[in-house]
Design a protein around this motif. Sequence first.
Motif, short mmCIF file in Angstrom:
data_model
loop_
_atom_site.label_atom_id
_atom_site.label_comp_id
_atom_site.label_asym_id
_atom_site.label_seq_id
_atom_site.Cartn_x
_atom_site.Cartn_y
_atom_site.Cartn_z
N ASN A 12 0.92 -1.34 0.06
CA ASN A 12 -0.10 0.04 -0.12
C ASN A 12 0.81 1.36 -0.12
OD1 ASN A 12 -2.39 -1.46 -0.07
ND2 ASN A 12 -2.80 -1.29 2.07
N ASP A 81 -7.20 -1.04 -1.61
CA ASP A 81 -6.35 -1.47 -0.54
C ASP A 81 -5.66 -2.92 -0.94
OD1 ASP A 81 -5.23 -2.72 1.62
OD2 ASP A 81 -6.26 -2.14 2.91
N GLU A 83 -3.21 -4.74 -0.16
CA GLU A 83 -2.82 -5.69 0.60
C GLU A 83 -4.28 -6.62 1.20
OE1 GLU A 83 -0.73 -3.83 3.70
OE2 GLU A 83 0.82 -2.70 2.35
N GLU A 84 -5.19 -6.03 1.47
CA GLU A 84 -6.39 -6.28 1.77
C GLU A 84 -6.89 -7.51 0.95
OE1 GLU A 84 -7.66 -6.71 4.61
OE2 GLU A 84 -9.56 -7.81 4.22
N GLU A 85 -6.82 -6.79 -0.47
CA GLU A 85 -7.39 -7.46 -1.43
C GLU A 85 -6.62 -8.99 -1.77
OE1 GLU A 85 -10.52 -7.22 -2.77
OE2 GLU A 85 -10.53 -5.16 -1.54
N HIS A 87 -4.96 -10.42 0.29
CA HIS A 87 -5.02 -11.27 1.51
C HIS A 87 -6.25 -12.41 1.26
CE1 HIS A 87 -5.18 -12.92 5.39
NE2 HIS A 87 -6.40 -12.35 5.83
N LYS A 88 -7.39 -11.39 1.19
CA LYS A 88 -8.87 -11.98 0.85
C LYS A 88 -8.67 -12.99 -0.16
CE LYS A 88 -11.52 -8.37 0.51
NZ LYS A 88 -12.63 -7.45 0.23
#
Length: 104
Positions: A12, A81, A83-85, A87-88
């Motif tokens: 990010n 985001d 990093e979040e995407e 990870h998911k």
Amino acid sequence: MDATEIKGKSLNALSRLCHTIAVEKGFWDSERNLGEALMLVVTELAEAMEAHRRQDKANFREEIADSFIRLLDLCGGLGIDIEEEIHKKSMKNKKRPYKHGKIC
Ligand SMILES: [Mg+2]
């Protein structure tokens, strides 16, 4: 953060940097055409393929970096985001079958 401070930064943070540079260079002066922006990622991957065909390893690495820079700029511009995407999606992929149920 400037371009000399990027090693060890989060995706990010790199996204914010890549987007800041792209804005400074005028790539976001008008509304960004999403299709065009996505195809510019593809052109960087094509440049990496050409570098591979020439066995130019330094240029191959640079074009892979260009591909990431274009994607990270897009994430920055669209407020993703990443990093979040990642990870998911990785958690979703982890539950999928071998080769995601396909032959290749
Ligand atoms: Mg390039």
